[in-house]
Design a protein around this motif. Structure first.
Motif, PDB file in Angstrom:
ATOM      1  N   CYS A   6       0.835  -1.209   0.000  1.00  0.00           N
ATOM      2  CA  CYS A   6       0.000   0.000   0.000  1.00  0.00           C
ATOM      3  C   CYS A   6       0.866   1.254   0.000  1.00  0.00           C
ATOM      4  O   CYS A   6       0.617   2.201  -0.758  1.00  0.00           O
ATOM      5  N   LEU A   7       1.873   1.278   0.865  1.00  0.00           N
ATOM      6  CA  LEU A   7       2.733   2.461   0.962  1.00  0.00           C
ATOM      7  C   LEU A   7       3.563   2.660  -0.294  1.00  0.00           C
ATOM      8  O   LEU A   7       3.713   3.786  -0.789  1.00  0.00           O
ATOM      9  N   LEU A   8       4.125   1.579  -0.831  1.00  0.00           N
ATOM     10  CA  LEU A   8       4.933   1.717  -2.052  1.00  0.00           C
ATOM     11  C   LEU A   8       4.078   2.126  -3.249  1.00  0.00           C
ATOM     12  O   LEU A   8       4.540   2.852  -4.135  1.00  0.00           O
ATOM     13  N   THR A   9       2.832   1.701  -3.271  1.00  0.00           N
ATOM     14  CA  THR A   9       1.916   2.136  -4.327  1.00  0.00           C
ATOM     15  C   THR A   9       1.640   3.625  -4.205  1.00  0.00           C
ATOM     16  O   THR A   9       1.613   4.354  -5.205  1.00  0.00           O
ATOM     17  N   ALA A  10       1.440   4.104  -2.978  1.00  0.00           N
ATOM     18  CA  ALA A  10       1.228   5.545  -2.759  1.00  0.00           C
ATOM     19  C   ALA A  10       2.444   6.340  -3.202  1.00  0.00           C
ATOM     20  O   ALA A  10       2.317   7.407  -3.823  1.00  0.00           O
ATOM     21  N   ALA A  11       3.634   5.840  -2.894  1.00  0.00           N
ATOM     22  CA  ALA A  11       4.860   6.528  -3.301  1.00  0.00           C
ATOM     23  C   ALA A  11       4.991   6.552  -4.820  1.00  0.00           C
ATOM     24  O   ALA A  11       5.362   7.576  -5.409  1.00  0.00           O
ATOM     25  N   ASP A  12       4.669   5.439  -5.477  1.00  0.00           N
ATOM     26  CA  ASP A  12       4.722   5.395  -6.938  1.00  0.00           C
ATOM     27  C   ASP A  12       3.674   6.311  -7.559  1.00  0.00           C
ATOM     28  O   ASP A  12       3.908   6.911  -8.614  1.00  0.00           O
ATOM     29  N   ASN A  58       4.290   9.529 -10.175  1.00  0.00           N
ATOM     30  CA  ASN A  58       3.618   9.662 -11.473  1.00  0.00           C
ATOM     31  C   ASN A  58       2.582  10.789 -11.478  1.00  0.00           C
ATOM     32  O   ASN A  58       1.685  10.810 -12.315  1.00  0.00           O
ATOM     33  N   ASP A  59       2.721  11.739 -10.518  1.00  0.00           N
ATOM     34  CA  ASP A  59       1.831  12.906 -10.438  1.00  0.00           C
ATOM     35  C   ASP A  59       0.374  12.513 -10.234  1.00  0.00           C
ATOM     36  O   ASP A  59      -0.544  13.170 -10.753  1.00  0.00           O
ATOM     37  N   ILE A  60       0.160  11.457  -9.462  1.00  0.00           N
ATOM     38  CA  ILE A  60      -1.174  10.998  -9.102  1.00  0.00           C
ATOM     39  C   ILE A  60      -1.382  11.256  -7.614  1.00  0.00           C
ATOM     40  O   ILE A  60      -0.542  10.882  -6.793  1.00  0.00           O
ATOM     41  N   GLN A  61      -2.483  11.896  -7.262  1.00  0.00           N
ATOM     42  CA  GLN A  61      -2.784  12.184  -5.862  1.00  0.00           C
ATOM     43  C   GLN A  61      -3.318  10.915  -5.195  1.00  0.00           C
ATOM     44  O   GLN A  61      -4.369  10.407  -5.570  1.00  0.00           O
ATOM     45  N   ALA A  62      -2.585  10.420  -4.205  1.00  0.00           N
ATOM     46  CA  ALA A  62      -2.989   9.210  -3.498  1.00  0.00           C
ATOM     47  C   ALA A  62      -3.730   9.575  -2.215  1.00  0.00           C
ATOM     48  O   ALA A  62      -3.318  10.477  -1.485  1.00  0.00           O
ATOM     49  N   PHE A  63      -4.823   8.864  -1.955  1.00  0.00           N
ATOM     50  CA  PHE A  63      -5.569   8.980  -0.703  1.00  0.00           C
ATOM     51  C   PHE A  63      -5.384   7.659   0.044  1.00  0.00           C
ATOM     52  O   PHE A  63      -5.863   6.614  -0.397  1.00  0.00           O
ATOM     53  N   PHE A  64      -4.643   7.712   1.151  1.00  0.00           N
ATOM     54  CA  PHE A  64      -4.270   6.535   1.927  1.00  0.00           C
ATOM     55  C   PHE A  64      -5.280   6.399   3.064  1.00  0.00           C
ATOM     56  O   PHE A  64      -5.295   7.209   3.993  1.00  0.00           O
TER      57      PHE A  64
END
Length: 292
Positions: free
Chosen positions: A157-163, A167-173
């Motif tokens: 989950c965390l590595l996906t948020a970092a990726d 890639n200029d994608i806003q992640a909501f964790f």
């Protein structure tokens, strides 16, 4: 070395609400929901009747139930069984052989089974972006927000948020819709995400944001407003868009159209995607959507 057996743990409400460096606002027309690795193999390391799993399962389902009717695409990541040594590579050194090719291990938990129109994506590494179609799917659908829930918080989950950030994608964790090895790992993941690559929020916060978006969004009330909305989606000015242009041929994103249909439906206007597809012009849509 296999995944360790995971002891039950519980987090307080205060611990689940970290200090964020960003205040990105959720937008259903921009978002994708990622349900990360909720496979039986990974859940088997928990006592699924003890916290945090019952809460996480309930929260993920609540998020899906809320976002999907708003037109948010739902993507599941799932690791394959019986990976070859070449496919598994360095994962073998850290976690051993991994899953076997049996639904009792590779299958998504029955509590969160994918529906026919959900996308199940084969995942090979920690990040859901590595060696998958996730980035291409989001770019094709012009989506630049990713809602992340699932397991394990401090790994995939965390590595996906970092990726996503890379890639200029806003992640909501979603802090109470992820689970981890330990309370310490869980807190580390939430706080790192909030400080370095995502907005970390609770399920309640996300659902409230989605509800507010639904109830306060301004639907077009005349043809010119509808034309401007469609032009914005297509990335052109309203002057460049003719009333009789074929919107499908212009490349209009069907996900945005479904979201618009859902918003009109919430206001009591029942229009189907087929009806709009049969009349794919500004003029045709205005006669369907704006007629009294």
């Amino acid at each position: 070395m296999a995944i360790p057996k995971i002891a039950a743990y519980q987090l307080s409400s205060a611990e689940l609400m970290p200090e964020n460096r960003v205040n990105w606002q959720f937008d259903s027309s921009r978002a994708v929901l990622l349900i990360h690795d909720m496979q039986r193999y990974f859940l088997n390391y928990y006592d699924t009747k003890a916290e945090p799993i019952p809460t996480v399962l309930a929260n993920i389902q609540a998020i899906k139930d809320k976002l999907k009717p708003l037109g948010v695409p739902v993507i599941y990541s799932a690791q394959p069984g019986d990976q070859t040594p070449e496919q598994r590579a360095l994962l073998q050194d850290f976690w051993g052989q991994g899953l076997t090719a049996d639904l009792s291990q590779t299958g998504i938990t029955e509590r969160l089974m994918p529906e026919q129109d959900d996308h199940v994506m084969t995942k090979w590494r920690y990040s859901a972006f590595q060696r998958t179609e996730l980035l291409q799917l989001m770019q094709t659908q012009q989506r630049d927000q990713l809602v992340i829930c699932g397991i394990y918080a401090h790994i995939g989950c965390l590595l996906t948020a970092a990726d996503a950030f890379m890639n200029d994608i806003q992640a909501f964790f979603i802090s109470d819709a992820v689970a981890d090895f330990t309370q310490q790992d869980h807190l580390m993941a939430i706080n790192y995400a909030a400080q370095r690559c995502a907005r970390a929020i609770t399920t309640q916060q996300l659902l409230a944001d989605a509800t507010e978006l639904t109830t306060t969004s301004d639907l077009p009330s005349n043809k010119q407003q509808l034309k401007q909305l469609i032009a914005d989606w297509l990335g052109v000015t309203s002057d460049e868009l003719e009333d009789d242009d074929n919107l499908i041929e212009c490349g209009l994103d069907s996900i945005r159209v479904l979201s618009l249909i859902d918003q009109f439906k919430a206001k009591g206007k029942e229009i189907s995607l087929i009806e709009l597809a049969e009349n794919p012009t500004v003029e045709g849509w205005a006669s369907l959507l704006l007629a009294e």
